[in-house]
Design an enzyme around this catalytic site. Structure first.
Site, PDB file in Angstrom:
ATOM      1  N   LYS A 189       0.386  -1.123   0.144  1.00 51.95           N
ATOM      2  CA  LYS A 189      -0.045  -0.057  -0.426  1.00 51.95           C
ATOM      3  C   LYS A 189       0.735   1.248  -0.042  1.00 51.95           C
ATOM      4  CE  LYS A 189      -3.372   2.179   2.613  1.00 51.95           C
ATOM      5  NZ  LYS A 189      -4.062   2.282   3.843  1.00 51.95           N
ATOM      6  N   GLU A 195      10.291  -5.255   4.501  1.00 56.37           N
ATOM      7  CA  GLU A 195      10.685  -6.810   4.246  1.00 56.37           C
ATOM      8  C   GLU A 195      10.230  -6.572   2.398  1.00 56.37           C
ATOM      9  OE1 GLU A 195       9.118  -4.914   6.122  1.00 56.37           O
ATOM     10  OE2 GLU A 195       8.740  -6.328   8.533  1.00 56.37           O
ATOM     11  N   GLY A 248      -5.076  -1.887   4.338  1.00 58.18           N
ATOM     12  CA  GLY A 248      -4.205  -3.115   3.954  1.00 58.18           C
ATOM     13  C   GLY A 248      -4.739  -4.332   4.357  1.00 58.18           C
ATOM     14  N   ARG A 249      -5.103  -4.799   5.636  1.00 59.04           N
ATOM     15  CA  ARG A 249      -5.838  -6.136   6.638  1.00 59.04           C
ATOM     16  C   ARG A 249      -7.470  -5.505   4.833  1.00 59.04           C
ATOM     17  NH1 ARG A 249      -4.601  -2.440   9.788  1.00 59.04           N
ATOM     18  NH2 ARG A 249      -6.339  -1.568  11.195  1.00 59.04           N
ATOM     19  N   GLU A 334      -5.743  -6.398  14.242  1.00 63.79           N
ATOM     20  CA  GLU A 334      -4.389  -4.997  13.723  1.00 63.79           C
ATOM     21  C   GLU A 334      -5.674  -4.391  13.529  1.00 63.79           C
ATOM     22  OE1 GLU A 334      -1.110  -3.964  11.466  1.00 63.79           O
ATOM     23  OE2 GLU A 334      -2.843  -4.739   9.451  1.00 63.79           O
ATOM     24  N   HIS A 365      -6.074 -33.022  18.367  1.00 59.38           N
ATOM     25  CA  HIS A 365      -5.428 -33.992  18.569  1.00 59.38           C
ATOM     26  C   HIS A 365      -4.104 -32.984  19.420  1.00 59.38           C
ATOM     27  CE1 HIS A 365      -6.652 -36.793  17.051  1.00 59.38           C
ATOM     28  NE2 HIS A 365      -7.100 -36.547  16.079  1.00 59.38           N
ATOM     29  N   LYS A 487       8.695  -0.198  14.246  1.00 61.96           N
ATOM     30  CA  LYS A 487      10.322  -0.252  12.466  1.00 61.96           C
ATOM     31  C   LYS A 487      10.640   0.540  12.521  1.00 61.96           C
ATOM     32  CE  LYS A 487       5.314  -1.001   9.672  1.00 61.96           C
ATOM     33  NZ  LYS A 487       4.672  -0.248   8.779  1.00 61.96           N
TER      34      LYS A 487
HETATM   35  O1  F6P Z   1       3.353  -2.454   9.724  1.00 62.53           O
HETATM   36  C1  F6P Z   1       1.760  -3.158   9.885  1.00 62.53           C
HETATM   37  C2  F6P Z   1       1.031  -2.879   7.746  1.00 62.53           C
HETATM   38  O2  F6P Z   1       1.110  -1.725   7.903  1.00 62.53           O
HETATM   39  C3  F6P Z   1       0.119  -3.506   7.946  1.00 62.53           C
HETATM   40  O3  F6P Z   1      -0.854  -3.068   8.894  1.00 62.53           O
HETATM   41  C4  F6P Z   1      -0.107  -3.905   6.223  1.00 62.53           C
HETATM   42  O4  F6P Z   1      -0.700  -4.560   6.147  1.00 62.53           O
HETATM   43  C5  F6P Z   1       1.476  -4.539   5.954  1.00 62.53           C
HETATM   44  O5  F6P Z   1       1.896  -3.804   7.283  1.00 62.53           O
HETATM   45  C6  F6P Z   1       2.257  -4.300   4.757  1.00 62.53           C
HETATM   46  O6  F6P Z   1       2.073  -2.987   4.323  1.00 62.53           O
HETATM   47  P1  F6P Z   1       2.408  -2.106   3.239  1.00 62.53           P
HETATM   48  O7  F6P Z   1       0.614  -2.702   2.491  1.00 62.53           O
HETATM   49  O8  F6P Z   1       2.086  -0.665   3.390  1.00 62.53           O
HETATM   50  O9  F6P Z   1       3.043  -2.272   2.607  1.00 62.53           O
END
Ligand code: F6P
Length: 521
Positions: A189, A195, A248-249, A334, A365, A487
């Site tokens: 987003k 990452e 995002g979610r 979240e 189990h 972060k």
């Molecule tokens: O760190 C959490 C977050 O901001 C989430 O809310 C989001 O879905 C995810 O990281 C990834 O963010 P982005 O889509 O901006 O890479």
């Protein structure tokens, strides 16, 4: 926040602790009818819960005090429902439900997405057999769930969703995929997430090293920050934008769902959106007492806030839905893992429960011991599908569903000490160990079949349930400031490792010692 209904529920919780689920069924002849709902291919059973007619009346009053009607209307009208970021939440518009302008914008973006799927199919990106979807959190969990649930068989491409910065996540895909036949889809987003950017660069380097002439022409970006993607080096036609107001979610309905549309086909993606739209309309138009997301949210708040259940467990009795618990963890924790109300006042009550879970029957189990005989109150949710997802014959599926329903029944019924004693040769210690106190709550969601439509409805149900719970609790479901500090400190740590000693000031001795040990100096 704490109006009359809140006070009454606090007092009522004391009596409700003594409720017997078995007795509630005996006392309330219409209980099952009142607490179960059918919406299209979805059946909801909320009857095995510690809520009697008075509880539900008070929860409805709580919803009225919290102005759930008004907030629900605001969500669909595209008004600000995320005050800290001064934003609307327009994920329903992605399914065609919402304010006209938002629906129109979403449908324009959808047309671009569809055109891109067609271009991939037509070979505009070269021959594509493999899709490397790179994204994390909301940019990974939703697409991964869709692919796993609906595109295992007859997938038109082999797709890997890579999220973790741990190179062990990316490397196997790089070993398996052919760089000359791979499309890299970078989903972020913000287009700044460390990452995702690091993994994307590594994948591009892999392509380049393998002799792919211009790897950037094999990349697609899905983002709400197209300018960032341009800066990264991608052309306008390779960027699929989505609205800033889609969290995002809550984003799998946008172009974030691209790998699913690529592998399952456009018709399946549209069916998914149509299913979600059916749930949107149910949530928007149905009175609170017969509204599935609202009822579920009321019970969530009842258990977490008033009866003080610290967790809620979700078990998918269907292998295809094995990623659902992880998806719901992000959605619920979240969204509603908050400590202040919308206006910034610290709360003195529990907000979201901790969501956890797994897959049935495996989990029986492993962790069900605690659910049946542990000391915690754990409202448990079962999700199952009537039609099997395989062709091995009826035995597997009959056993699967029988186990699912039996667990809910056993949690409620329990086994008395006398019954246990009869199984224990008069050994009272053994009988105590074999006793089940029962009276443990569960809810069940039963899908007729796991179609894109049914999954769309199910996921939209969870979204609206989460939002409704947030409204009842007076909190904002749509920001996630709690992810920021860690972060920032990771960035400071990298600076420190890069030699900027001033960046070490914020770190405690324990953390500095760990760094010393791991990074040798
Ligand atoms: O760190 C959490 C977050 O901001 C989430 O809310 C989001 O879905 C995810 O990281 C990834 O963010 P982005 O889509 O901006 O890479």
């Amino acid at each position: 926040m704490k109006g009359e209904a809140w006070q009454a529920l606090t007092a009522h919780a004391e009596e409700a602790r003594a409720f017997s689920l078995v007795e509630l069924f005996a006392q309330e002849a219409d209980r099952l009818d009142r607490l179960s709902l059918n919406i299209g291919p979805l059946h909801f059973d909320f009857s095995k819960t510690h809520a009697d007619a008075r509880t539900l009346a008070l929860l409805e009053k709580l919803a009225a005090d919290a102005e759930l009607d008004r907030w629900r209307a605001a969500l669909f009208a595209g008004h600000v429902v995320n005050p800290t970021e001064n934003r609307a939440a327009t994920h329903p518009a992605e399914r065609g439900v919402g304010a006209e302008a938002n629906v129109a914008a979403a449908s324009d973006a959808k047309a671009r997405m569809k055109a891109l799927v067609e271009r991939v199919d037509a070979g505009a990106f070269g021959p594509i057999r493999h899709v490397l979807h790179i994204g994390i959190g909301g940019s990974a969990l939703g697409p991964a769930l869709l692919l796993d649930a609906l595109a295992r068989q007859n997938s038109r491409h082999e797709v890997e969703v890579i999220a973790n910065i741990d190179g062990a996540a990316l490397e196997p895909a790089l070993k398996r995929f052919n760089p000359a036949e791979t499309l890299i889809v970078i989903v972020s987003k913000t287009f700044t997430t460390t990452e995702t950017m690091t993994n994307a660069e590594a994948a591009i380097d892999w392509m380049r090293a393998a002799g792919v002439a211009d790897p950037l022409t094999r990349c697609v970006a899905v983002t709400a920050a197209p300018a960032q993607a341009r800066k990264f080096g991608l052309g306008q036609e390779a960027i699929l934008p989505f609205a800033e107001t889609v969290g995002g979610r809550y984003s799998l309905w946008s172009a974030v769902g691209l790998p699913f549309a690529l592998s399952a086909g456009w018709a399946a993606f549209e069916e998914l959106l149509d299913g979600a739209a059916e749930m949107d309309r149910h949530f928007r138009d149905t009175p609170l007492a017969r509204n599935a997301p609202v009822l579920a949210a009321m019970l969530d708040v009842w258990y977490a806030t008033f009866l003080k259940a610290e967790t809620r467990a979700v078990f998918a009795y269907d292998e295809r839905l094995r990623l659902l618990p992880a998806y719901l963890q992000q959605l619920e924790m979240e969204s509603n893992g908050k400590r202040v109300t919308r206006d910034g006042t610290p709360v003195d009550y529990a907000t979201a429960a901790i969501t956890w879970g797994g897959t049935g029957t495996d989990a029986q189990h492993a962790v069900f011991q605690l659910l049946h005989q542990g000391t915690h109150l754990v409202p448990t949710e079962f999700i199952a599908v009537v039609e099997p997802g395989h062709s091995l014959g009826g035995t597997h599926h009959q056993q699967l569903l029988a186990n699912c329903f039996a667990q809910g029944a056993a949690l409620m019924r329990g086994r008395t000490f006398e019954e246990a004693l009869a199984l224990s040769n008069g050994d009272t210690a053994l009988a105590a160990a074999k006793q089940f106190t029962g009276n443990r709550p569960s809810t069940t969601v039963l899908l007729e079949r796991l179609s894109p439509r049914a999954l769309g409805m199910l996921l939209a149900f969870y979204e609206h349930r989460t939002f409704s719970a947030a409204v009842l609790l007076g909190i904002n479901a749509f920001d996630q400031m709690g992810v920021e500090l860690g972060k920032e400190m990771a960035k400071a740590m990298e600076k420190l490792l890069g030699g900027d000693t001033s960046a070490g000031a914020g770190f405690d001795p324990s953390t500095l010692a760990l760094m010393q040990r791991a990074f040798r100096g």
